[in-house]
Motif scaffolding. Structure first.
Motif, PDB file in Angstrom:
ATOM      1  N   GLN A 158       6.625  -9.666   4.688  1.00  0.00           N
ATOM      2  CA  GLN A 158       6.281  -9.444   6.089  1.00  0.00           C
ATOM      3  C   GLN A 158       6.560  -7.987   6.457  1.00  0.00           C
ATOM      4  O   GLN A 158       7.642  -7.470   6.198  1.00  0.00           O
ATOM      5  CB  GLN A 158       7.087 -10.365   6.986  1.00  0.00           C
ATOM      6  N   PHE A 159       5.579  -7.355   7.083  1.00  0.00           N
ATOM      7  CA  PHE A 159       5.711  -5.965   7.502  1.00  0.00           C
ATOM      8  C   PHE A 159       4.614  -5.654   8.499  1.00  0.00           C
ATOM      9  O   PHE A 159       3.624  -6.375   8.602  1.00  0.00           O
ATOM     10  CB  PHE A 159       5.626  -5.002   6.307  1.00  0.00           C
ATOM     11  N   SER A 160       4.799  -4.587   9.222  1.00  0.00           N
ATOM     12  CA  SER A 160       3.757  -4.089  10.112  1.00  0.00           C
ATOM     13  C   SER A 160       3.160  -2.830   9.473  1.00  0.00           C
ATOM     14  O   SER A 160       3.690  -2.308   8.493  1.00  0.00           O
ATOM     15  CB  SER A 160       4.329  -3.777  11.499  1.00  0.00           C
ATOM     16  N   ASP A 161       2.084  -2.344  10.039  1.00  0.00           N
ATOM     17  CA  ASP A 161       1.421  -1.152   9.525  1.00  0.00           C
ATOM     18  C   ASP A 161       2.365   0.042   9.639  1.00  0.00           C
ATOM     19  O   ASP A 161       2.836   0.357  10.735  1.00  0.00           O
ATOM     20  CB  ASP A 161       0.137  -0.904  10.316  1.00  0.00           C
ATOM     21  N   PRO A 162       2.673   0.725   8.542  1.00  0.00           N
ATOM     22  CA  PRO A 162       3.582   1.869   8.593  1.00  0.00           C
ATOM     23  C   PRO A 162       3.116   2.974   9.544  1.00  0.00           C
ATOM     24  O   PRO A 162       3.933   3.757  10.018  1.00  0.00           O
ATOM     25  CB  PRO A 162       3.638   2.373   7.162  1.00  0.00           C
ATOM     26  N   ALA A 163       1.823   3.028   9.846  1.00  0.00           N
ATOM     27  CA  ALA A 163       1.315   4.043  10.775  1.00  0.00           C
ATOM     28  C   ALA A 163       1.879   3.827  12.181  1.00  0.00           C
ATOM     29  O   ALA A 163       1.888   4.754  12.990  1.00  0.00           O
ATOM     30  CB  ALA A 163      -0.206   4.021  10.804  1.00  0.00           C
ATOM     31  N   TRP A 220       5.090   5.873   3.101  1.00  0.00           N
ATOM     32  CA  TRP A 220       4.854   4.450   3.236  1.00  0.00           C
ATOM     33  C   TRP A 220       3.391   4.272   3.609  1.00  0.00           C
ATOM     34  O   TRP A 220       2.871   4.987   4.452  1.00  0.00           O
ATOM     35  CB  TRP A 220       5.728   3.859   4.333  1.00  0.00           C
ATOM     36  N   SER A 221       2.721   3.296   2.983  1.00  0.00           N
ATOM     37  CA  SER A 221       1.304   3.086   3.270  1.00  0.00           C
ATOM     38  C   SER A 221       0.922   1.643   2.951  1.00  0.00           C
ATOM     39  O   SER A 221       1.667   0.916   2.295  1.00  0.00           O
ATOM     40  CB  SER A 221       0.446   4.039   2.436  1.00  0.00           C
ATOM     41  N   LEU A 222      -0.249   1.262   3.440  1.00  0.00           N
ATOM     42  CA  LEU A 222      -0.832  -0.023   3.079  1.00  0.00           C
ATOM     43  C   LEU A 222      -1.758   0.200   1.898  1.00  0.00           C
ATOM     44  O   LEU A 222      -2.519   1.171   1.875  1.00  0.00           O
ATOM     45  CB  LEU A 222      -1.623  -0.611   4.244  1.00  0.00           C
ATOM     46  N   HIS A 223      -1.694  -0.685   0.933  1.00  0.00           N
ATOM     47  CA  HIS A 223      -2.545  -0.579  -0.251  1.00  0.00           C
ATOM     48  C   HIS A 223      -2.965  -1.989  -0.645  1.00  0.00           C
ATOM     49  O   HIS A 223      -2.129  -2.801  -1.046  1.00  0.00           O
ATOM     50  CB  HIS A 223      -1.792   0.100  -1.394  1.00  0.00           C
ATOM     51  N   GLU A 224      -4.239  -2.284  -0.470  1.00  0.00           N
ATOM     52  CA  GLU A 224      -4.790  -3.596  -0.800  1.00  0.00           C
ATOM     53  C   GLU A 224      -4.007  -4.723  -0.118  1.00  0.00           C
ATOM     54  O   GLU A 224      -3.679  -5.738  -0.735  1.00  0.00           O
ATOM     55  CB  GLU A 224      -4.839  -3.795  -2.315  1.00  0.00           C
ATOM     56  N   LEU A 253       2.403  -3.529   1.240  1.00  0.00           N
ATOM     57  CA  LEU A 253       3.138  -2.336   1.659  1.00  0.00           C
ATOM     58  C   LEU A 253       3.578  -1.566   0.431  1.00  0.00           C
ATOM     59  O   LEU A 253       4.141  -2.135  -0.504  1.00  0.00           O
ATOM     60  CB  LEU A 253       4.367  -2.729   2.479  1.00  0.00           C
ATOM     61  N   ARG A 254       3.287  -0.268   0.423  1.00  0.00           N
ATOM     62  CA  ARG A 254       3.697   0.583  -0.696  1.00  0.00           C
ATOM     63  C   ARG A 254       4.648   1.669  -0.184  1.00  0.00           C
ATOM     64  O   ARG A 254       4.350   2.361   0.780  1.00  0.00           O
ATOM     65  CB  ARG A 254       2.491   1.237  -1.343  1.00  0.00           C
ATOM     66  N   THR A 255       5.770   1.783  -0.848  1.00  0.00           N
ATOM     67  CA  THR A 255       6.693   2.891  -0.637  1.00  0.00           C
ATOM     68  C   THR A 255       6.625   3.732  -1.899  1.00  0.00           C
ATOM     69  O   THR A 255       6.831   3.220  -2.996  1.00  0.00           O
ATOM     70  CB  THR A 255       8.138   2.386  -0.438  1.00  0.00           C
ATOM     71  N   ALA A 256       6.286   4.997  -1.741  1.00  0.00           N
ATOM     72  CA  ALA A 256       6.144   5.882  -2.898  1.00  0.00           C
ATOM     73  C   ALA A 256       6.957   7.138  -2.662  1.00  0.00           C
ATOM     74  O   ALA A 256       6.904   7.726  -1.591  1.00  0.00           O
ATOM     75  CB  ALA A 256       4.674   6.237  -3.109  1.00  0.00           C
ATOM     76  N   TRP A 257       7.734   7.507  -3.651  1.00  0.00           N
ATOM     77  CA  TRP A 257       8.457   8.770  -3.559  1.00  0.00           C
ATOM     78  C   TRP A 257       8.350   9.517  -4.876  1.00  0.00           C
ATOM     79  O   TRP A 257       8.101   8.940  -5.914  1.00  0.00           O
ATOM     80  CB  TRP A 257       9.906   8.592  -3.132  1.00  0.00           C
ATOM     81  N   GLN A 258       8.527  10.817  -4.763  1.00  0.00           N
ATOM     82  CA  GLN A 258       8.533  11.680  -5.931  1.00  0.00           C
ATOM     83  C   GLN A 258       9.521  12.800  -5.690  1.00  0.00           C
ATOM     84  O   GLN A 258       9.757  13.197  -4.550  1.00  0.00           O
ATOM     85  CB  GLN A 258       7.136  12.225  -6.243  1.00  0.00           C
TER      86      GLN A 258
END
Length: 67
Positions: free
Chosen positions: A21-26, A50-54, A57-62
């Motif tokens: 469960q999550f809301s749109d990160p935007a 943080w973004s929506l992907h398919e 919820l995707r959290t991506a860091w580098q």
């Protein structure tokens, strides 16, 4: 939930994707948790997003290995 950690040259990258469960990160406002994660990664020369992907919820860091 899926977790992917990769080494891309001298960059360490991590993606965490889940369909919980999550809301749109935007629509999120950065509170202490998000702000702290952003600050710490910036201090290392990296970033987090943080973004929506398919519909997940995707959290991506580098971050560079040698900041």
């Amino acid at each position: 939930m899926s977790i992917r950690v990769t080494l891309n040259g001298a960059q360490l990258e991590m993606q965490l994707t889940h369909d919980g469960q999550f809301s749109d990160p935007a629509t999120w406002s950065a509170g202490r948790g998000m702000s702290n994660m952003q600050l710490r990664l910036r201090q290392l020369g990296g970033e987090i997003k943080w973004s929506l992907h398919e519909g997940r919820l995707r959290t991506a860091w580098q971050a560079p290995l040698n900041p």
